[in-house]
Write a protein that holds these residues in place. Structure first.
Motif, PDB file in Angstrom:
ATOM      1  N   GLU A 109      39.924  35.066  34.801  1.00 26.16           N
ATOM      2  CA  GLU A 109      39.067  34.390  33.827  1.00 26.16           C
ATOM      3  C   GLU A 109      39.897  34.022  32.612  1.00 26.16           C
ATOM      4  O   GLU A 109      40.591  34.867  32.054  1.00 26.16           O
ATOM      5  CB  GLU A 109      37.907  35.297  33.404  1.00 26.16           C
ATOM      6  CG  GLU A 109      37.019  35.655  34.565  1.00 26.16           C
ATOM      7  CD  GLU A 109      35.775  36.422  34.160  1.00 26.16           C
ATOM      8  OE1 GLU A 109      35.007  36.778  35.056  1.00 26.16           O
ATOM      9  OE2 GLU A 109      35.591  36.683  32.949  1.00 26.16           O
ATOM     10  N   HIS A 157      47.253  45.137  40.439  1.00 32.62           N
ATOM     11  CA  HIS A 157      48.218  45.397  39.350  1.00 32.62           C
ATOM     12  C   HIS A 157      47.717  46.540  38.470  1.00 32.62           C
ATOM     13  O   HIS A 157      46.513  46.716  38.291  1.00 32.62           O
ATOM     14  CB  HIS A 157      48.354  44.111  38.522  1.00 32.62           C
ATOM     15  CG  HIS A 157      49.544  44.090  37.629  1.00 32.62           C
ATOM     16  ND1 HIS A 157      49.607  44.846  36.492  1.00 32.62           N
ATOM     17  CD2 HIS A 157      50.707  43.405  37.708  1.00 32.62           C
ATOM     18  CE1 HIS A 157      50.778  44.616  35.902  1.00 32.62           C
ATOM     19  NE2 HIS A 157      51.460  43.746  36.623  1.00 32.62           N
ATOM     20  N   ALA A 158      48.650  47.305  37.930  1.00 30.05           N
ATOM     21  CA  ALA A 158      48.254  48.391  37.029  1.00 30.05           C
ATOM     22  C   ALA A 158      47.657  47.808  35.752  1.00 30.05           C
ATOM     23  O   ALA A 158      47.999  46.697  35.368  1.00 30.05           O
ATOM     24  CB  ALA A 158      49.481  49.225  36.695  1.00 30.05           C
ATOM     25  N   PRO A 159      46.751  48.543  35.097  1.00 32.19           N
ATOM     26  CA  PRO A 159      46.164  48.047  33.847  1.00 32.19           C
ATOM     27  C   PRO A 159      47.247  47.689  32.831  1.00 32.19           C
ATOM     28  O   PRO A 159      48.208  48.438  32.667  1.00 32.19           O
ATOM     29  CB  PRO A 159      45.336  49.228  33.355  1.00 32.19           C
ATOM     30  CG  PRO A 159      45.033  50.019  34.563  1.00 32.19           C
ATOM     31  CD  PRO A 159      46.207  49.844  35.478  1.00 32.19           C
ATOM     32  N   LEU A 160      47.066  46.560  32.208  1.00 32.28           N
ATOM     33  CA  LEU A 160      48.097  46.059  31.306  1.00 32.28           C
ATOM     34  C   LEU A 160      47.446  45.301  30.168  1.00 32.28           C
ATOM     35  O   LEU A 160      46.412  44.656  30.332  1.00 32.28           O
ATOM     36  CB  LEU A 160      49.024  45.108  32.081  1.00 32.28           C
ATOM     37  CG  LEU A 160      49.985  44.243  31.259  1.00 32.28           C
ATOM     38  CD1 LEU A 160      51.356  44.876  31.272  1.00 32.28           C
ATOM     39  CD2 LEU A 160      50.056  42.831  31.791  1.00 32.28           C
ATOM     40  N   LEU A 161      48.049  45.433  29.004  1.00 37.52           N
ATOM     41  CA  LEU A 161      47.560  44.703  27.845  1.00 37.52           C
ATOM     42  C   LEU A 161      48.782  44.089  27.192  1.00 37.52           C
ATOM     43  O   LEU A 161      49.726  44.795  26.874  1.00 37.52           O
ATOM     44  CB  LEU A 161      46.873  45.682  26.895  1.00 37.52           C
ATOM     45  CG  LEU A 161      45.891  45.151  25.867  1.00 37.52           C
ATOM     46  CD1 LEU A 161      44.779  44.376  26.528  1.00 37.52           C
ATOM     47  CD2 LEU A 161      45.311  46.319  25.090  1.00 37.52           C
ATOM     48  N   GLU A 197      44.568  40.783  29.456  1.00 36.44           N
ATOM     49  CA  GLU A 197      44.210  42.129  29.868  1.00 36.44           C
ATOM     50  C   GLU A 197      44.138  42.133  31.385  1.00 36.44           C
ATOM     51  O   GLU A 197      43.494  41.266  31.983  1.00 36.44           O
ATOM     52  CB  GLU A 197      42.851  42.536  29.284  1.00 36.44           C
ATOM     53  CG  GLU A 197      42.613  44.026  29.390  1.00 36.44           C
ATOM     54  CD  GLU A 197      41.213  44.402  29.832  1.00 36.44           C
ATOM     55  OE1 GLU A 197      40.466  43.532  30.312  1.00 36.44           O
ATOM     56  OE2 GLU A 197      40.884  45.587  29.714  1.00 36.44           O
ATOM     57  N   GLN A 200      43.192  44.335  34.801  1.00 35.06           N
ATOM     58  CA  GLN A 200      42.639  45.480  35.512  1.00 35.06           C
ATOM     59  C   GLN A 200      42.948  45.215  36.978  1.00 35.06           C
ATOM     60  O   GLN A 200      43.216  44.070  37.338  1.00 35.06           O
ATOM     61  CB  GLN A 200      41.123  45.567  35.292  1.00 35.06           C
ATOM     62  CG  GLN A 200      40.696  45.786  33.856  1.00 35.06           C
ATOM     63  CD  GLN A 200      40.975  47.194  33.361  1.00 35.06           C
ATOM     64  OE1 GLN A 200      41.106  48.114  34.153  1.00 35.06           O
ATOM     65  NE2 GLN A 200      41.087  47.363  32.058  1.00 35.06           N
ATOM     66  N   PRO A 201      42.908  46.251  37.831  1.00 31.60           N
ATOM     67  CA  PRO A 201      43.329  46.021  39.221  1.00 31.60           C
ATOM     68  C   PRO A 201      42.640  44.836  39.896  1.00 31.60           C
ATOM     69  O   PRO A 201      43.244  44.150  40.710  1.00 31.60           O
ATOM     70  CB  PRO A 201      42.958  47.338  39.912  1.00 31.60           C
ATOM     71  CG  PRO A 201      43.032  48.351  38.832  1.00 31.60           C
ATOM     72  CD  PRO A 201      42.599  47.661  37.571  1.00 31.60           C
ATOM     73  N   ASP A 202      41.378  44.571  39.534  1.00 27.32           N
ATOM     74  CA  ASP A 202      40.656  43.514  40.236  1.00 27.32           C
ATOM     75  C   ASP A 202      40.385  42.288  39.370  1.00 27.32           C
ATOM     76  O   ASP A 202      39.760  41.348  39.825  1.00 27.32           O
ATOM     77  CB  ASP A 202      39.328  44.062  40.772  1.00 27.32           C
ATOM     78  CG  ASP A 202      38.494  44.688  39.670  1.00 27.32           C
ATOM     79  OD1 ASP A 202      39.030  44.832  38.550  1.00 27.32           O
ATOM     80  OD2 ASP A 202      37.336  45.021  39.900  1.00 27.32           O
ATOM     81  N   ILE A 203      40.831  42.312  38.128  1.00 33.82           N
ATOM     82  CA  ILE A 203      40.522  41.167  37.271  1.00 33.82           C
ATOM     83  C   ILE A 203      41.606  40.935  36.220  1.00 33.82           C
ATOM     84  O   ILE A 203      42.151  41.891  35.661  1.00 33.82           O
ATOM     85  CB  ILE A 203      39.126  41.324  36.609  1.00 33.82           C
ATOM     86  CG1 ILE A 203      38.774  40.093  35.776  1.00 33.82           C
ATOM     87  CG2 ILE A 203      39.054  42.579  35.749  1.00 33.82           C
ATOM     88  CD1 ILE A 203      37.317  40.015  35.410  1.00 33.82           C
ATOM     89  N   THR A 209      42.022  38.976  32.665  1.00 33.65           N
ATOM     90  CA  THR A 209      41.299  38.274  31.617  1.00 33.65           C
ATOM     91  C   THR A 209      42.308  37.724  30.623  1.00 33.65           C
ATOM     92  O   THR A 209      43.103  38.484  30.075  1.00 33.65           O
ATOM     93  CB  THR A 209      40.344  39.227  30.884  1.00 33.65           C
ATOM     94  OG1 THR A 209      39.570  39.920  31.846  1.00 33.65           O
ATOM     95  CG2 THR A 209      39.433  38.459  29.946  1.00 33.65           C
TER      96      THR A 209
END
Lengths: 294, 150
Positions: B6, B37-41, B68, B70-73, B75
């Protein structure tokens, strides 16, 4: 029964009022469209920003990440940002909001300071003897992020300066044109509550482990957290504006309808009074004629 | 399993859809994000976002912002983002012209203004470059107007 001339004057004044309310209704109708457009345009970003804040607040080592995530051990000082309108004639819009503030503040045992946006909220809170620390009014019709950011900035700065323990946001959530809900939302410290709007977007709540931060944790959180928090205040203002305009439109439509109904009723009364006057005159003439003929 | 992507800018929803890989200009270099993917900011730099899904590729210019993961999204919160198919080349040329004129004419402007003009120049240059690059390849992944709001 009132005499015909008085009734006629009243009809005139009622019709004048209905013209004014009809004009206000038309103005609000166009404003409400603009406000809803702005709301829908900015909503995706605000919702995403709030989600990111929620995810950050869910981090396992949250309290070490950023001071705005840290819960103060005892809550003694509270700030509430109250977003109202600059103008009245919007039905119960402003008073509903203030009633929400009243109910909420009764559940709080420590003193609350208020930051108000909008003249109406300021005046109504002052009359109730509330402690107002800052007020913002005469906002532009379509405020930009930069117009609103000082409001959020005060909240963030006082929180970071350890002058306050919790910050709340009171505004009117826009559901649709007929339905707007005053809500109280906890802004700081950031917490993980289940936000209604997140559900609307039907997101699968994914498991959040620790984040990888790039370029590094401090600089990115330093940038994101204050900015996204202030953005929530901005979004609340946009929601409130859309609510205000649609509340005013509905109020003015009701007023116009009432004025029309009243004018109709008065017209009937006027006709009756006029007929009565004619009948009386005729009775006089007939009576006079009979007296002469005897 | 594809990853959800998104892209929102401050004034609208720019893109929403599934992707096999999302390539973004991260602050520490280009990153390709794949499902799981591992959570990332991370912050984003001025550059190009490429969203690949099978044979299709959507390309966007971005002027900075955040991502941002998350494994499935994924943003992406962009300061401003635009689909390469929607770039108005004429307007970008004009903007570039204006910015470079301003820079030539008056170098004594205050630093803030200078930075702003320079940023405008960089933005319009990027848009022109990307528009030329991707449109020349004739890689229209989709009919114009689809996948963007409005």
């Amino acid at each position: 029964m009132a005499n015909a001339r008085e009734v006629k004057q009243r009809i005139k004044s009622v019709k004048n009022i209905s013209q004014v309310t009809r004009a206000l209704q038309a103005v609000s109708a166009s404003k409400v469209r603009k406000a809803i457009d702005q709301l829908e345009d900015t909503r995706p970003y605000s919702v995403k920003a709030w989600q990111v804040l929620q995810h950050i607040a869910k981090q396992p080592d949250r309290s070490t990440l950023h001071p705005m995530l840290v819960k103060h051990s005892s809550v003694k000082r509270i700030i509430a940002i109250v977003i109202s309108g600059d103008r009245g004639l919007a039905g119960a819009y402003n008073s509903n909001l203030i009633r929400t503030v009243e109910t909420w503040s009764k559940s709080i045992t420590v003193p609350v300071k208020y930051i108000t946006v909008g003249k109406r909220g300021r005046d109504l809170l002052l009359r109730r003897g509330k402690d107002i620390m800052a007020e913002f009014s005469n906002l532009p019709a379509e405020p930009s992020y930069n117009d609103i950011s000082p409001v959020g900035r005060i909240a963030v700065d006082t929180f970071l300066g350890d002058e306050v323990d919790e910050v709340y946001l009171v505004y009117t959530q826009f559901v649709n044109r007929m339905n707007h809900q005053p809500v109280v939302k906890k802004l700081l410290p950031l917490e993980t509550d289940v936000d209604e709007r997140v559900k609307v977007f039907n997101e699968i709540e994914s498991l959040t482990g620790g984040y990888i931060f790039e370029p590094d944790q401090t600089s990115i959180l330093e940038e994101i957290i204050p900015r996204f928090t202030i953005l929530q205040v901005f979004h609340a203002v946009i929601e409130s504006l859309a609510s205000e305009h649609s509340a005013r439109m509905v109020a003015m439509k009701n007023a116009t309808d009432n004025a029309t109904a009243l004018a109709d009723a008065l017209q009937l009364e006027y006709n009756k009074a006029r007929q009565q006057a004619i009948t009386n005159e005729m009775l006089d003439i007939v009576g006079g004629a009979e007296a002469i003929s005897e | 399993m594809p990853i959800r992507c998104e892209i929102v800018s401050q004034d609208r929803l720019v893109f929403e859809g599934e992707a096999d890989i999302v390539i973004v200009p991260g602050s520490l270099g280009e990153m390709g994000i794949m499902p799981g993917h591992a959570p990332l900011l991370s912050t984003l730099e001025l550059g190009v976002i490429r969203v690949k899904s099978g044979e299709l590729e959507d390309v966007f210019t971005v002027t900075g912002g955040f991502i941002e993961v998350q494994p499935d999204i994924v943003t992406i919160m962009a300061d401003a983002a635009e689909n390469v198919e929607d770039i108005d080349v004429k307007r970008a040329e004009e903007a570039m012209e204006r910015a470079s004129q301003l820079l030539k004419k008056d170098l004594s402007v205050d630093p803030d203004t200078y930075l702003r003009i320079e940023a405008a120049l960089k933005r319009s240059t990027l848009r022109l470059k990307i528009a030329a690059q991707y449109r020349k390849r004739g890689q229209r992944s989709r009919p114009p107007g689809m996948g963007t709001s409005e």
